[in-house]
Design an enzyme around this catalytic site. Sequence first.
Site: not given
Length: 226
Positions: A21, A96, A133, A161, A172
């Site tokens: 995104k 959100r 990632r 990460r 998550r």
Amino acid sequence: MTLNSGAALNVVMLGPPGAGKGTQAERFARRHGVPKISTGDILREAVTAETELGRVARATMDAGNLVGDDVMIGIVEERLARADAGRGFVLDGFPRTVVQASALDRMMNGRGVLVVVEIVVPEDVLVRRLAARRICSVCGANAPVEWTTVCGKCGGTLVQRTDDGDGIVRERLKVYLRETKPLVDYYSGRPSFRAVDGNRPPDVVMAALDSAICQASQITTRGAGA
Ligand SMILES: [Zn+2]
């Protein structure tokens, strides 16, 4: 498809972590000459610049709490009032919550259509992507695949990460889906809502987003008689 000249291009991008995104929002914004507004970036800027808002946000985060609706709504409203957002914007990370979404609707008064686009990717694909990632160790930017060893923004070293283990990733995603479901419900009945299949190469997703957003923006503009 191209836009009516003069029509504002107001976009909210929704999508789970790993959907690409942030990158897509940035590319879309650059291509159409509107600012990409990421609440994460605004918060980091405010904290660094030690503005009033930055002090409130830092105190909240230092206490281990999420920055609340009021603060987030305030900073977005302030940001949208700047001249460069007059012809539109791409919002990434806001809203959100449904409270934030209805505040955004109020801000849109007189600004034209709000297009909401959701990038949809199956959970297993997201888990695979997130596990691979990397981020910049200096500025924290998410590394797109084109960045092989160093950050394309600041030249910092890319690192894996630390919070992307398989179980944590799934957790998550669950949190994301739970929190975002009401938001998608809030928007999905609108003629200006579009869902785009994000399980394709980035350039294909980009083209699909582009035509979905431009089409949604035009259809609703015509529908409103503008
Ligand atoms: Zn960097």
